[in-house]
Scaffold this motif. Structure first.
Motif, PDB file in Angstrom:
ATOM      1  N   GLU A  67      54.024  24.201  46.440  1.00  0.00           N
ATOM      2  CA  GLU A  67      52.735  23.558  46.178  1.00  0.00           C
ATOM      3  C   GLU A  67      51.614  24.593  46.117  1.00  0.00           C
ATOM      4  N   LEU A  68      51.655  25.588  46.998  1.00  0.00           N
ATOM      5  CA  LEU A  68      50.645  26.647  46.992  1.00  0.00           C
ATOM      6  C   LEU A  68      50.707  27.427  45.677  1.00  0.00           C
ATOM      7  N   ASP A  70      51.741  26.352  42.862  1.00  0.00           N
ATOM      8  CA  ASP A  70      51.248  25.483  41.803  1.00  0.00           C
ATOM      9  C   ASP A  70      49.717  25.440  41.793  1.00  0.00           C
ATOM     10  N   GLN A  71      49.105  25.461  42.976  1.00  0.00           N
ATOM     11  CA  GLN A  71      47.640  25.453  43.064  1.00  0.00           C
ATOM     12  C   GLN A  71      47.048  26.765  42.560  1.00  0.00           C
ATOM     13  N   LEU A  72      47.733  27.884  42.815  1.00  0.00           N
ATOM     14  CA  LEU A  72      47.220  29.203  42.436  1.00  0.00           C
ATOM     15  C   LEU A  72      47.487  29.552  40.978  1.00  0.00           C
ATOM     16  N   LYS A  75      46.294  27.519  34.902  1.00  0.00           N
ATOM     17  CA  LYS A  75      46.692  26.383  34.071  1.00  0.00           C
ATOM     18  C   LYS A  75      45.990  26.375  32.719  1.00  0.00           C
TER      19      LYS A  75
END
Length: 84
Positions: A67-68, A70-72, A75
């Motif tokens: 999840e981390l 994916d946040q970093l 995009k």
């Protein structure tokens, strides 16, 4: 499905294929398909998803780590390739 024609196959090779097919209880055509599939798609081949999963296991990554990441992750859509 694709078809392949093999020209100039020596008689000895054709005979050996027929014998090998009979030994395995299948047609010569089925035997040739099996030989070709085994040659180009060996069973010991490592698939990308399996490789990535094993790397994650060895690194002891958790769902929280994923999840981390994916946040970093950036995009922003990539620019298309230009061939000019």
């Amino acid at each position: 499905m694709a078809s392949v024609t093999v020209r100039n196959l020596p008689d000895e090779v054709h005979r050996a294929l027929r014998i090998r097919a009979a030994t395995h209880g299948r047609s010569t055509e089925a035997e040739i398909r099996d030989i070709l599939e085994t040659a180009v798609r060996p069973p010991e081949r490592v698939k990308l998803g399996s490789l990535l999963a094993s790397i994650a296991r060895e690194a002891e990554l958790t769902d929280a780590d994923a999840e981390l990441f994916d946040q970093l992750r950036d995009k922003t859509p990539a620019d298309p390739m230009r061939f000019e």
